[in-house]
Design a protein around this motif. Structure first.
Motif, mmCIF file in Angstrom:
data_model
loop_
_atom_site.group_PDB
_atom_site.id
_atom_site.type_symbol
_atom_site.label_atom_id
_atom_site.label_comp_id
_atom_site.label_asym_id
_atom_site.label_seq_id
_atom_site.Cartn_x
_atom_site.Cartn_y
_atom_site.Cartn_z
ATOM 1 N N GLY A 1 0.816 -1.200 0.000
ATOM 2 C CA GLY A 1 0.000 0.000 0.000
ATOM 3 C C GLY A 1 0.849 1.249 0.000
ATOM 4 N N GLU A 2 0.127 2.366 -0.065
ATOM 5 C CA GLU A 2 0.778 3.658 -0.162
ATOM 6 C C GLU A 2 0.100 4.586 0.833
ATOM 7 N N ALA A 3 0.837 5.491 1.448
ATOM 8 C CA ALA A 3 0.226 6.412 2.399
ATOM 9 C C ALA A 3 1.009 7.718 2.454
ATOM 10 N N PRO A 4 0.280 8.810 2.710
ATOM 11 C CA PRO A 4 0.959 10.097 2.859
ATOM 12 C C PRO A 4 1.622 10.184 4.223
ATOM 13 N N ILE A 5 2.874 10.573 4.257
ATOM 14 C CA ILE A 5 3.614 10.715 5.519
ATOM 15 C C ILE A 5 4.397 12.023 5.466
ATOM 16 N N SER A 6 4.318 12.779 6.546
ATOM 17 C CA SER A 6 5.055 14.045 6.596
ATOM 18 C C SER A 6 6.543 13.785 6.629
ATOM 19 N N VAL A 7 7.264 14.679 6.003
ATOM 20 C CA VAL A 7 8.719 14.641 6.146
ATOM 21 C C VAL A 7 9.013 15.329 7.473
ATOM 22 N N SER A 8 9.522 14.577 8.439
ATOM 23 C CA SER A 8 9.711 15.203 9.749
ATOM 24 C C SER A 8 11.044 15.935 9.818
ATOM 25 N N ASP A 9 11.958 15.496 9.003
ATOM 26 C CA ASP A 9 13.228 16.226 8.962
ATOM 27 C C ASP A 9 13.934 15.881 7.654
ATOM 28 N N PHE A 10 14.889 16.694 7.283
ATOM 29 C CA PHE A 10 15.601 16.401 6.047
ATOM 30 C C PHE A 10 16.960 17.084 6.091
ATOM 31 N N ASP B 1 21.104 16.913 3.897
ATOM 32 C CA ASP B 1 21.836 16.573 2.688
ATOM 33 C C ASP B 1 21.696 15.081 2.381
ATOM 34 N N GLY B 2 20.976 14.755 1.338
ATOM 35 C CA GLY B 2 20.897 13.364 0.894
ATOM 36 C C GLY B 2 20.002 12.469 1.724
ATOM 37 N N PHE B 3 19.261 13.038 2.672
ATOM 38 C CA PHE B 3 18.362 12.166 3.433
ATOM 39 C C PHE B 3 17.057 12.896 3.775
ATOM 40 N N ILE B 4 16.053 12.104 4.032
ATOM 41 C CA ILE B 4 14.836 12.637 4.653
ATOM 42 C C ILE B 4 14.480 11.722 5.811
ATOM 43 N N GLU B 5 13.741 12.279 6.748
ATOM 44 C CA GLU B 5 13.290 11.482 7.885
ATOM 45 C C GLU B 5 11.771 11.512 7.954
ATOM 46 N N MET B 6 11.220 10.400 8.340
ATOM 47 C CA MET B 6 9.779 10.334 8.539
ATOM 48 C C MET B 6 9.520 9.633 9.848
ATOM 49 N N THR B 7 8.552 10.114 10.578
ATOM 50 C CA THR B 7 8.209 9.460 11.836
ATOM 51 C C THR B 7 6.856 8.813 11.642
ATOM 52 N N ILE B 8 6.873 7.516 11.688
ATOM 53 C CA ILE B 8 5.713 6.764 11.214
ATOM 54 C C ILE B 8 5.079 5.987 12.359
ATOM 55 N N ARG B 9 3.788 6.193 12.502
ATOM 56 C CA ARG B 9 3.040 5.478 13.538
ATOM 57 C C ARG B 9 2.458 4.209 12.948
ATOM 58 N N ARG B 10 2.578 3.161 13.707
ATOM 59 C CA ARG B 10 2.086 1.861 13.246
ATOM 60 C C ARG B 10 0.583 1.799 13.510
ATOM 61 N N VAL B 11 -0.194 1.887 12.446
ATOM 62 C CA VAL B 11 -1.648 1.915 12.633
ATOM 63 C C VAL B 11 -2.412 0.981 11.703
ATOM 64 N N GLY B 12 -1.758 0.429 10.689
ATOM 65 C CA GLY B 12 -2.573 -0.346 9.750
ATOM 66 C C GLY B 12 -1.738 -1.097 8.748
ATOM 67 N N LYS B 13 -2.368 -1.337 7.634
ATOM 68 C CA LYS B 13 -1.835 -2.251 6.633
ATOM 69 C C LYS B 13 -0.376 -1.941 6.257
ATOM 70 N N LEU B 14 -0.184 -0.737 5.768
ATOM 71 C CA LEU B 14 1.159 -0.386 5.287
ATOM 72 C C LEU B 14 2.120 -0.180 6.443
ATOM 73 N N THR B 15 1.703 0.617 7.420
ATOM 74 C CA THR B 15 2.630 1.006 8.483
ATOM 75 C C THR B 15 3.045 -0.198 9.319
ATOM 76 N N ASN B 16 2.204 -1.208 9.423
ATOM 77 C CA ASN B 16 2.601 -2.439 10.111
ATOM 78 C C ASN B 16 3.805 -3.068 9.433
ATOM 79 N N VAL B 17 3.766 -3.102 8.110
ATOM 80 C CA VAL B 17 4.857 -3.743 7.369
ATOM 81 C C VAL B 17 6.100 -2.864 7.411
ATOM 82 N N VAL B 18 5.889 -1.556 7.308
ATOM 83 C CA VAL B 18 7.034 -0.635 7.348
ATOM 84 C C VAL B 18 7.813 -0.833 8.649
ATOM 85 N N HIS B 19 7.086 -1.005 9.737
ATOM 86 C CA HIS B 19 7.753 -1.142 11.033
ATOM 87 C C HIS B 19 8.580 -2.405 11.155
#
Ligand code: FAD
Ligand code: SF4
Ligand code: SF4
Ligand code: SF4
Ligand code: SF4
Ligand code: SF4
Ligand code: FES
Lengths: 263, 328, 333
Positions: free
Chosen positions: A47-56, A58-76
């Motif tokens: 799946g796909e989901a919108p996630i805020s860029v929490s920080d970024f 040179d050459g990286f971005i950070e996202m803080t992802i809460r485990r709540v469902g289909k996609l985020t479970n797998v991401v974790h």
């Protein structure tokens, strides 16, 4: 075909566990991001989901992802070195230009802290860009506190108030709803103060009420909206409120506009 | 007064509780008729009867209060009804001025069907007409009812044969928007044959009753109507001994199969009926011969359509009036 | 330029076109209506004039040709992903003026909303030619005249069906083909000038309109079935779906599938939060999108007055009545 739906691979560089269900992922990505923008994050076949860029940086971005469902479970379940897919960034971020040389108050509830993290880090590194900065961060309980290390770090440079709705035996900090602490703010120049409010819908509603009560004009208030999103491109219609597409026109809105939006 | 009661009963006239007074039974196959016939029924009721008619559970009319000596005269008058409601369907009647040729096999009843009802899977009245032409006139006491869908509004489950319309739902996954209206509805009102897997709908054909509800609920025509067929439930009955609901005998059977089986059932009755009794209902005959004999004879010479399924065995339901130990 | 063709000539013309185009038109799909014994009038490939239904409105609109109900965006294999081969042949669509306008509404969203056009839509859109079917009578539920969508000049060929011939007005692109089969004849397209129904759209929506009791009627009347969304030629919403194949879970696809704001789940967020739980609120949202919000953003109303949403609503909810009530309460507020 120039296809904005096609995501690109991004390698996970690092994973920081903030709470039991909120992990911060650092991805290798050379995106040009503004604070407050989001990306569409996906794992093909899941799946796909919108996630805020929490920080970024040179050459990286950070996202803080809460485990709540289909996609985020797998991401974790992923490990550093594995890959995620991203496209974006999308939307309008915070108007940092308007904050320059002003007093800034940031009121963040729970995961609402994620989209403003990069704003706070920016002023941590460049404190001269704002006249003052006052962060109020509210969490449900001590176990839900995000970015604990950053909060301590930020407190060295600007005023940071962390509160939890309900403490426990080890908690020695503030207890109570964030609105109570907003109420107690003393603003030297409300008309010259810019305010960011991000968090769950009810938290935003009541916090804004308090801020307005302090004499801050609505045009100085900035919020970030979360709505269901399936494209980030102004096509799928899920994020539409009135004539506004949150993915295109937001997610960051000035309150003069946000206050008019009726779902 | 000398009246051959056997003869008048067979002619669709009743022996009533009032001496010398009879009651005329009118058949309305499929329970649907043109109103022009009502004028004639009205005339008979007003002129010969007591000015009333009774609507029967079998969708016929009974015109009470008629003197028995008027039977021949009224039979003459009935010719247009027998012509229009029987002969035009193909029912073989040799003399339409002599009243109904038999009364044992009852009127074939039907729910309103797809002429009106959105749930119906076919034109029930039309099939009732075909069945009537196949089995009437006949003296065997048989009750048949036809419903447009498994709701069975005509209560075929209380009949010797209940026919219910089925339809095979055909799924086009390209048209499915994943709203799950069909899935939820099938679970709520039917058998829960649908599940939602990988954002698309899956149908368990063994569970599906062919009610067609999914086709009705789909906003996108992802479900459409495939082949229309029938379920046949058999040997339901009321009565004073052992009432029971009918049990499914055939599913997904096509019209040819249904008509052949009904026809075969009459041959079965003819072969096995206990002629020492004044009458014997087919259900009790099956009780005597056992289901396997019935099945074999009902399916004799029938080529089942490939989708059709037949009950391998029966667990008859019902209860017995005399077993009333729970009554205290 | 005008042409007259006999039925046979027109069929020959179509047969010629079929070499280069897929031709879609309103067609009677026998037995495909939801109710038994009924037909579905819907868009389908046609080969001859006789197959084209002129005297009935289609249940579903032509938008499904441009915007498939379920469309694969790309396939995933173990390591890579690939876009589907489009190889779309050019398409001719027979449609009425309102539906031409409806495609312009799709264009607004898919080509012009935001700074990135939708490549899948654009690919199909660029290959479409409109054959406009003259419509001077309309149907009971139409209100295209009020919406200003009764006329269009945007066609490759405009045609009028007469008893035994077809009159056409063609753009240069199609004049050689028509000249080859028919003869020149003067023909000026006509348009419907009055519908049985007319609507007044709201000028300005006061905040009070959002909470107006008008909407609560639909809390109980509407069943949120979404037929009005699915049948609407201008509804554009979709939901993304990722799937893996059962026989090979390492492969799968990402696709998009039509969505509708009247249907449960449209606004669902993770964690159980959702907006517009009452059906009346959804009706308000849809109505304002159709006859207020879209215009505010793009300049034209989204609704083209085709009346399909009235035709298909199982609960007999009339959208044109809603528009008029909306305009009334907006004037009052
Ligand atoms: C602008 C924006 C920024 C966000 N930033 C963050 C963030 O920084 N960190 C974070 O943890 N979460 C964030 N969210 C919420 C995040 O998108 C959802 O938690 C996520 O979609 C859940 O997906 P899932 O498949 O795990 O959950 P499921 O519940 O299984 O969701 C299934 C589907 O529902 C949709 N969906 C569910 N919730 C949301 C939602 N809130 N927004 C949009 N679509 C949704 C998606 O299409 C998703 O694929 C943000 C949402 C938006 C709109
Ligand atoms: S026909 Fe009836 S039982 Fe079969 S899947 Fe459809 S709704 Fe369910
Ligand atoms: S009702 Fe139709 S569109 Fe909805 S899930 Fe079922 S098949 Fe798909
Ligand atoms: S078609 Fe009618 S009942 Fe269905 S969602 Fe639309 S308005 Fe409601
Ligand atoms: S809202 Fe109704 S009338 Fe308007 S374009 Fe859509 S279907 Fe047609
Ligand atoms: S009316 Fe609803 S489904 Fe249609 S385009 Fe607007 S938001 Fe989407
Ligand atoms: S996320 Fe699809 S339109 Fe905004």
């Amino acid at each position: 075909m120039n296809n904005p739906y096609l995501p690109v691979k991004a390698k996970i560089l690092d994973i920081q566990k903030q709470t039991a269900i909120d992990y911060t992922f650092r991805l290798a990505a050379g995106l040009h991001v503004q604070s407050g923008q989001f990306v569409e994050l996906s794992i093909p076949r899941v799946g796909e989901a919108p996630i805020s860029v929490s920080d970024f940086g040179d050459g990286f971005i950070e996202m803080t992802i809460r485990r709540v469902g289909k996609l985020t479970n797998v991401v974790h379940e992923l490990k550093p070195g594995e890959e995620l897919f991203i496209r974006g960034p999308y939307g309008h971020g915070f108007p940092l230009e308007q904050f320059r040389g002003r007093h800034l108050v940031v009121a963040a509830g729970g995961t609402g802290l994620a989209p403003v993290k990069s704003v706070l880090n920016r002023y941590y590194h460049n404190p001269e860009e704002v006249k003052s900065l006052n962060l109020l961060a509210g969490f449900k309980s001590p176990a839900d506190v995000l970015f604990a290390a950053e909060l301590e770090k930020w407190a060295q440079k600007f005023s940071v108030t962390v509160t939890v709705d309900k403490g426990d035996e080890n908690w020695t900090g503030n207890v109570g709803l964030i609105t109570g602490y907003v109420q107690k703010l003393v603003l030297s120049n409300p008309a010259g103060t810019q305010v960011i409010v991000v968090g769950p819908p009810l938290m935003m509603k009541f916090t804004i009420r308090e801020i307005l009560g302090l004499g801050v004009p609505p045009e100085n208030i900035w919020v970030s909206f979360e709505r269901k999103m399936c494209c980030g491109l102004g096509k799928c219609g899920h994020c539409k409120i009135g004539d506004t597409y949150v993915c295109l026109d937001g997610p960051v809105f000035n309150y003069t506009r946000a206050g008019q939006l009726v779902d | 007064m000398d009246v051959n009661t056997k003869k008048i009963i067979k002619n669709a006239w009743r022996v009533t509780k009032e001496r010398g007074v009879t009651c005329l039974r009118i058949r309305v196959p499929g329970g649907h008729l043109e109103v022009k016939y009502l004028d004639l029924l009205k005339e008979i009721a007003e002129k010969y009867g007591n000015g009333t008619v009774h609507l029967t559970t079998r969708q016929g009319f009974e015109i009470p209060g008629i003197q028995m000596n008027k039977i021949d005269e009224i039979n003459q008058m009935l010719a247009p009804v027998i012509q229009g409601l029987e002969m035009e369907l193909g029912v073989p009647v040799t003399d339409e001025t002599a009243g109904y040729p038999a009364a044992g096999t009852r009127n074939v009843a039907a729910c309103i069907g797809n002429r009106v009802c959105p749930f119906a899977n076919f034109d029930t009245t039309k099939l009732a007409g075909k069945v009537e032409a196949l089995i009437y006139p006949n003296d065997f006491h048989v009750k048949i009812a036809i419903s447009g869908c498994p709701n069975d509004c005509i209560k075929g489950h209380l009949h010797d044969i209940g026919v219910m319309g089925m339809v095979e739902p055909v799924y086009n996954q390209q048209r499915c928007i994943g709203c799950q209206a069909c899935v939820k509805n099938c679970r709520q009102v039917s058998t829960g044959a649908l599940s939602f897997v990988n954002y698309k709908v899956r149908r368990d054909p063994l569970r599906c009753t062919g009610c067609g509800e999914c086709v009705l609920k789909c906003p996108a025509a992802a479900w459409t109507r495939g082949k229309q067929s029938y379920r046949l439930v058999i040997m339901g009955r009321t009565g004073k001994k052992n009432p029971r609901l009918a049990r499914p005998f055939l599913e997904w059977a096509d019209e040819t199969v249904v008509l052949q089986v009904i026809k075969n059932m009459y041959a079965y009755i003819d072969r096995h009926i206990d002629r020492s009794l004044p009458k014997e209902h087919v259900g009790y005959i099956v009780d005597r011969t056992g289901y396997p004999v019935f099945r074999e004879e009902a399916l004799a010479g029938v080529t089942l359509n490939p989708e059709a399924r037949v009950a391998a065995w029966m667990d008859w339901s019902g209860y017995r009036y005399e077993r009333t130990s729970n009554m205290v | 330029m005008g042409f007259a063709l006999t039925t046979e000539q027109f069929d020959a013309f179509l047969a010629g076109l079929a070499r280069d185009y897929d031709i879609y038109a309103p067609k009677r799909l026998a037995g495909k209506g939801a109710f038994s014994g009924t037909d579905l009038i819907a868009y389908a490939p046609v080969q001859s004039l006789a197959e084209i239904v002129f005297d009935r409105k289609t249940f579903y609109s032509p938008k499904e040709i441009l915007l498939p109900i379920s469309q694969t965006l790309f396939y995933f294999t173990e390591e890579a992903y690939r876009e589907p081969q489009q190889q779309q042949r050019p398409v001719i669509i027979f449609l009425r003026p309102c539906d031409v306008h409806a495609v312009k509404r799709l264009d607004q969203i898919y080509l012009h909303n935001g700074d990135q056009a939708d490549p899948y839509y654009r690919e199909r859109r660029e290959k479409v030619k409109f054959f406009v079917m003259e419509c001077t009578e309309g149907f009971d539920s139409c209100f295209c005249v009020s919406m200003g969508t009764n006329r269009t000049g945007e066609y490759a060929v405009f045609l009028r069906l007469e008893a035994d011939r077809v009159l056409c007005d063609a753009r240069p692109e199609f004049t050689p083909a028509l000249a080859a089969y028919g003869r020149e004849a003067p023909f000026t397209p006509a348009f419907i000038e009055q519908n049985k129904i007319s609507v007044k759209t709201p000028e300005k929506i006061a905040p009070a309109v959002y909470g107006h009791p008008l909407w609560s009627e639909y809390d109980s009347r509407c069943i949120a079935c979404g037929r009005c969304n699915v049948c609407c030629p201008t509804c554009t919403c979709f939901t993304m779906q990722d799937i893996f194949y059962e026989d090979n879970p390492r492969c799968g696809e990402r696709r998009r599938v039509w969505a509708g704001c009247m249907i449960d789940g449209f606004t669902d967020l993770a964690g159980g939060h959702s907006f517009r739980n009452k059906y009346g609120e959804r009706m308000r949202f849809k109505a304002l999108h159709k006859v207020y919000d879209f215009k505010k953003r793009f300049g034209d109303h989204m609704c083209v007055g085709c009346g399909r949403c009235d035709d298909v609503c199982p609960e007999y909810i009339s959208f044109s009545r809603i528009i008029n009530r909306l305009a009334e309460v907006s004037d009052d507020e």
